[in-house]
Scaffold this motif. Structure first.
Motif, PDB file in Angstrom:
ATOM      1  N   LEU A   1       0.813  -1.214   0.000  1.00  7.38           N
ATOM      2  CA  LEU A   1       0.000   0.000   0.000  1.00  7.38           C
ATOM      3  C   LEU A   1       0.848   1.267   0.000  1.00  7.38           C
ATOM      4  O   LEU A   1       0.330   2.348  -0.203  1.00  7.38           O
ATOM      5  N   GLY A   2       2.121   1.132   0.223  1.00  2.00           N
ATOM      6  CA  GLY A   2       3.025   2.277   0.126  1.00  2.00           C
ATOM      7  C   GLY A   2       2.940   3.204   1.314  1.00  2.00           C
ATOM      8  O   GLY A   2       2.153   3.011   2.237  1.00  2.00           O
ATOM      9  N   GLY A   3       3.787   4.251   1.275  1.00  2.00           N
ATOM     10  CA  GLY A   3       3.852   5.189   2.383  1.00  2.00           C
ATOM     11  C   GLY A   3       3.578   6.611   1.951  1.00  2.00           C
ATOM     12  O   GLY A   3       3.761   7.548   2.730  1.00  2.00           O
ATOM     13  N   ASP A   4       3.162   6.826   0.702  1.00  2.00           N
ATOM     14  CA  ASP A   4       2.902   8.188   0.246  1.00  2.00           C
ATOM     15  C   ASP A   4       1.539   8.670   0.750  1.00  2.00           C
ATOM     16  O   ASP A   4       0.805   7.943   1.418  1.00  2.00           O
ATOM     17  N   GLU A   5       1.202   9.905   0.451  1.00  2.00           N
ATOM     18  CA  GLU A   5      -0.034  10.510   0.961  1.00  2.00           C
ATOM     19  C   GLU A   5      -1.281   9.762   0.482  1.00  2.00           C
ATOM     20  O   GLU A   5      -2.208   9.520   1.262  1.00  2.00           O
ATOM     21  N   ALA A   6      -1.308   9.374  -0.760  1.00  2.00           N
ATOM     22  CA  ALA A   6      -2.475   8.651  -1.297  1.00  2.00           C
ATOM     23  C   ALA A   6      -2.658   7.322  -0.578  1.00  2.00           C
ATOM     24  O   ALA A   6      -3.791   6.930  -0.249  1.00  2.00           O
ATOM     25  N   ALA A   7      -1.573   6.641  -0.309  1.00  2.00           N
ATOM     26  CA  ALA A   7      -1.651   5.361   0.397  1.00  2.00           C
ATOM     27  C   ALA A   7      -2.156   5.564   1.824  1.00  2.00           C
ATOM     28  O   ALA A   7      -2.955   4.770   2.330  1.00  2.00           O
ATOM     29  N   MET A   8      -1.686   6.624   2.479  1.00  2.00           N
ATOM     30  CA  MET A   8      -2.138   6.898   3.853  1.00  2.00           C
ATOM     31  C   MET A   8      -3.621   7.226   3.879  1.00  2.00           C
ATOM     32  O   MET A   8      -4.350   6.802   4.776  1.00  2.00           O
ATOM     33  N   ILE A   9      -4.096   7.993   2.904  1.00  2.00           N
ATOM     34  CA  ILE A   9      -5.529   8.308   2.833  1.00  2.00           C
ATOM     35  C   ILE A   9      -6.315   7.027   2.601  1.00  2.00           C
ATOM     36  O   ILE A   9      -7.356   6.808   3.227  1.00  2.00           O
ATOM     37  N   PHE A  10      -5.810   6.182   1.707  1.00  2.00           N
ATOM     38  CA  PHE A  10      -6.498   4.914   1.441  1.00  2.00           C
ATOM     39  C   PHE A  10      -6.582   4.086   2.706  1.00  2.00           C
ATOM     40  O   PHE A  10      -7.629   3.535   3.029  1.00  2.00           O
ATOM     41  N   ARG A  11      -5.484   4.007   3.441  1.00  2.00           N
ATOM     42  CA  ARG A  11      -5.454   3.161   4.644  1.00  2.00           C
ATOM     43  C   ARG A  11      -6.215   3.776   5.805  1.00  2.00           C
ATOM     44  O   ARG A  11      -6.909   3.066   6.534  1.00  2.00           O
ATOM     45  N   ARG A  12      -6.092   5.055   6.041  1.00  2.00           N
ATOM     46  CA  ARG A  12      -6.672   5.666   7.239  1.00  2.00           C
ATOM     47  C   ARG A  12      -7.981   6.400   6.989  1.00  2.00           C
ATOM     48  O   ARG A  12      -8.690   6.743   7.918  1.00  2.00           O
ATOM     49  N   GLY A  13      -8.273   6.676   5.731  1.00  2.00           N
ATOM     50  CA  GLY A  13      -9.477   7.435   5.417  1.00  2.00           C
ATOM     51  C   GLY A  13      -9.233   8.927   5.522  1.00  2.00           C
ATOM     52  O   GLY A  13      -8.143   9.376   5.889  1.00  2.00           O
ATOM     53  N   LYS A  14     -10.258   9.708   5.208  1.00  2.00           N
ATOM     54  CA  LYS A  14     -10.109  11.165   5.244  1.00  2.00           C
ATOM     55  C   LYS A  14     -11.493  11.795   5.339  1.00  2.00           C
ATOM     56  O   LYS A  14     -12.461  11.271   4.799  1.00  2.00           O
ATOM     57  N   ASP A  15     -11.559  12.924   6.011  1.00  2.00           N
ATOM     58  CA  ASP A  15     -12.793  13.702   6.131  1.00  2.00           C
ATOM     59  C   ASP A  15     -13.960  12.869   6.648  1.00  2.00           C
ATOM     60  O   ASP A  15     -15.086  12.944   6.148  1.00  2.00           O
ATOM     61  N   GLY A  16     -13.684  12.047   7.658  1.00  2.00           N
ATOM     62  CA  GLY A  16     -14.741  11.246   8.268  1.00  2.00           C
ATOM     63  C   GLY A  16     -15.088   9.971   7.522  1.00  2.00           C
ATOM     64  O   GLY A  16     -15.956   9.214   7.958  1.00  2.00           O
ATOM     65  N   HIS A  17     -14.434   9.734   6.412  1.00  2.00           N
ATOM     66  CA  HIS A  17     -14.669   8.498   5.653  1.00  2.00           C
ATOM     67  C   HIS A  17     -13.649   7.453   6.092  1.00  2.00           C
ATOM     68  O   HIS A  17     -12.459   7.744   6.172  1.00  2.00           O
ATOM     69  N   PRO A  18     -14.125   6.245   6.376  1.00  2.00           N
ATOM     70  CA  PRO A  18     -13.187   5.208   6.830  1.00  2.00           C
ATOM     71  C   PRO A  18     -12.255   4.764   5.702  1.00  2.00           C
ATOM     72  O   PRO A  18     -12.608   4.833   4.533  1.00  2.00           O
ATOM     73  N   GLY A  19     -11.104   4.320   6.104  1.00  2.14           N
ATOM     74  CA  GLY A  19     -10.150   3.802   5.141  1.00  2.14           C
ATOM     75  C   GLY A  19     -10.077   2.288   5.211  1.00  2.14           C
ATOM     76  O   GLY A  19     -10.895   1.625   5.867  1.00  2.14           O
TER      77      GLY A  19
END
Length: 130
Positions: A40-58
């Motif tokens: 899943l990588g360590g870049d910003e897109a990967a972190m958003i995918f894994r952790r979610g963003k703006d109240g959306h689960p990852g």
């Protein structure tokens, strides 16, 4: 109530055992999905995918929810199987109680067994030892 208790208890055991088999079957699937995390990588897109963003689960949140649901499903199989077996045993007990009420001899025997020792006549004839 006419119930084939042997069949019912066997079905309960089979359902219970299926819960264990289900847990074993999904264990490998969990391992396979877990192995994907390294890609899943360590870049910003990967972190958003894994952790979610703006109240959306990852991914991590969804993975945990799925793990919890699969664990609960496995435990449910086991609990349902145990409940079916317990139901059979409860019906056996109810059948016994019903039989006691209908059979006068058994009813009298059970009532006799409930007596306290003071209610039971005890012979008082003296006994001589030889």
């Amino acid at each position: 109530m006419d119930i084939d208790h042997k069949s019912m208890e066997a079905a309960g055991k089979a359902i219970h055992d299926e819960g264990g088999e289900f847990a074993t079957a999904i264990r490998q699937d969990r391992t396979n999905v877990e192995a994907l995390r390294v890609y899943l990588g360590g870049d910003e897109a990967a972190m958003i995918f894994r952790r979610g963003k703006d109240g959306h689960p990852g991914f991590d949140s969804a993975y945990q929810d799925l793990s919890d649901a699969l664990n609960n499903l496995s435990k449910s199989y086991e609990a349902i199987g145990a409940a079916v077996t317990a139901m059979s045993k409860n019906v056996k007990a109810a059948d016994w109680a019903n039989m006691v009420d209908k059979n006068a001899f058994v009813h009298d025997l059970v009532e006799f067994a409930k007596q306290k020792p003071k209610d039971i006549a005890v012979p008082t004839t003296p006994v001589e030892l030889a």
